[in-house]
Design a protein around this motif. Sequence first.
Motif, PDB file in Angstrom:
ATOM      1  N   TYR A  65       0.848  -1.203   0.000  1.00 37.59           N
ATOM      2  CA  TYR A  65       0.000   0.000   0.000  1.00 37.59           C
ATOM      3  C   TYR A  65       0.882   1.252   0.000  1.00 37.59           C
ATOM      4  N   TYR A 121       1.997   1.895  -3.392  1.00 38.84           N
ATOM      5  CA  TYR A 121       0.879   2.407  -4.198  1.00 38.84           C
ATOM      6  C   TYR A 121       0.615   3.884  -3.871  1.00 38.84           C
ATOM      7  N   SER A 123       1.157   7.003  -6.377  1.00 38.78           N
ATOM      8  CA  SER A 123       0.063   7.948  -6.610  1.00 38.78           C
ATOM      9  C   SER A 123       0.554   9.391  -6.415  1.00 38.78           C
ATOM     10  N   ALA A 135       8.466   4.544  -4.048  1.00 39.72           N
ATOM     11  CA  ALA A 135       7.525   3.449  -4.332  1.00 39.72           C
ATOM     12  C   ALA A 135       8.300   2.149  -4.573  1.00 39.72           C
ATOM     13  N   ILE A 172      -5.114  -4.426  -2.212  1.00 38.93           N
ATOM     14  CA  ILE A 172      -4.442  -3.188  -1.786  1.00 38.93           C
ATOM     15  C   ILE A 172      -5.461  -2.050  -1.890  1.00 38.93           C
ATOM     16  N   GLN A 198      -7.182   1.590  -2.321  1.00 38.30           N
ATOM     17  CA  GLN A 198      -6.900   2.687  -3.253  1.00 38.30           C
ATOM     18  C   GLN A 198      -6.257   3.835  -2.488  1.00 38.30           C
TER      19      GLN A 198
END
Length: 165
Positions: free
Chosen positions: A20, A23, A27, A48, A74, A76
């Motif tokens: 996560y 991710y 993002s 990341a 995972i 969002q």
Amino acid sequence: MILSKKLEKALNEQINKEMYSAYLYLSMSAWAESENWRGATHWFATQAKEEVGHAMKIYRYVFERGNRVTLEAIDQPKTEFKNLTDVFTRTLEHEKLVTTSIHELVEMAAQEKDHASSVFLQWFVTEQVEEEANVSEMLAHLERIGDSKQGLYMLDNVLSKRSAG
Ligand code: FEO
């Protein structure tokens, strides 16, 4: 000797938290790229990749102990951010949560007298100190810079110099 079911479950959950994290930082990198912060794009993409590395370290360890890795969904991550201060503030908040989670694993390993896991987890304890320190340093720079366009441009340039870790 295999891990206890409790530690196996907690380490699997930590794999999910590290994925996560990857991710979330990807993002943030995507947000930075859309805002033309080239250095921050690189910094967060590198972060990341490091997080995937953390997940894989645990993944390997669970198998080395003769246990089973089970991957779960995972969540969002957030996709919109206000500015660089916002992304680094959220990064620090997130890393603090990860640190707490690592410390809980350390305590669990100690309670179970699982010495191999205690040693394994020490690497993560040290890594969290480093991560929080790096992000705090960026936040201190950002605070000093304020709204100065030139300052932000220079900081973004510093972020572009981050090595691949
Ligand atoms: Fe893997 Fe940033 O903690």
